[in-house]
Design an enzyme around this catalytic site. Structure first.
Site: not given
Ligand code: NI
Length: 170
Positions: A46, A51, A93-94, A135-136, A139
């Site tokens: 995701g 981000q 997490c990216l 998680h998203e 964000h």
């Molecule tokens: Ni993340």
């Protein structure tokens, strides 16, 4: 379509609450397509709009996660409307590359929002996808997964991350 640059957790855009999207225009459609491409390029499940530097309430999620098919969805102004049971699993997490921690999340969630046509959508997801949704959505509220940890644990991970960033720049 193009691959976007993923902001890391030191970028203040990841700490701001994202704005509610009022109208879905061509720019948002392009952004969504680019986010999907970027998510797959980075092997993520995701991605939240902030981000990639856009402080708007929009996420993309690969509903095909765990299968052999990609099934990307775009959700505008997503909210979690129901949740049940909790489960601890490893999360990353990216925006915090190579750092992982065990995080407790709801095992099943229901999320609502609208798609790029402005049509209401509702998703019921479980396990790792439920984790990705939570998680998203975090964000979009300016939260990172390590906020769920104790300060001591978070500080250890932060130090690791900063060391990693230095190595990457060197
Ligand atoms: Ni993340």
């Amino acid at each position: 379509m193009s691959i976007l640059t993923i902001r890391n957790c030191l970028d203040p855009v990841l700490r701001r609450k994202c704005g509610v999207i009022q109208n879905i225009d061509e720019r948002l459609v392009t952004l969504s397509a680019d986010m999907i491409e970027t998510m797959y390029e980075c092997v993520g499940v995701g991605l939240a709009a902030n981000q990639v530097g856009e402080s708007s309430q929009l996420i993309v999620v690969d509903m095909g996660f765990g299968t052999d098919k990609h099934d990307p969805v775009v959700i505008v102004n997503p909210v979690i409307t129901a949740s049940e049971d909790e489960e601890i699993d490893q999360e990353g997490c990216l925006s915090i590359p190579d750092i992982f921690a065990d995080i407790s999340r709801f095992k099943r969630v229901e999320a609502k929002g609208v798609d790029l046509n402005g049509k209401d959508v509702r998703y019921e997801v479980a396990d790792y996808l439920a984790r990705a949704f939570q998680h998203e959505l975090d964000h979009l509220n300016g939260k990172l997964f390590w906020d769920m940890l104790s300060k001591v644990k978070r500080d250890i991970l932060k130090r690791k991350f900063k060391k990693k960033i230095k190595e990457m720049k060197a």
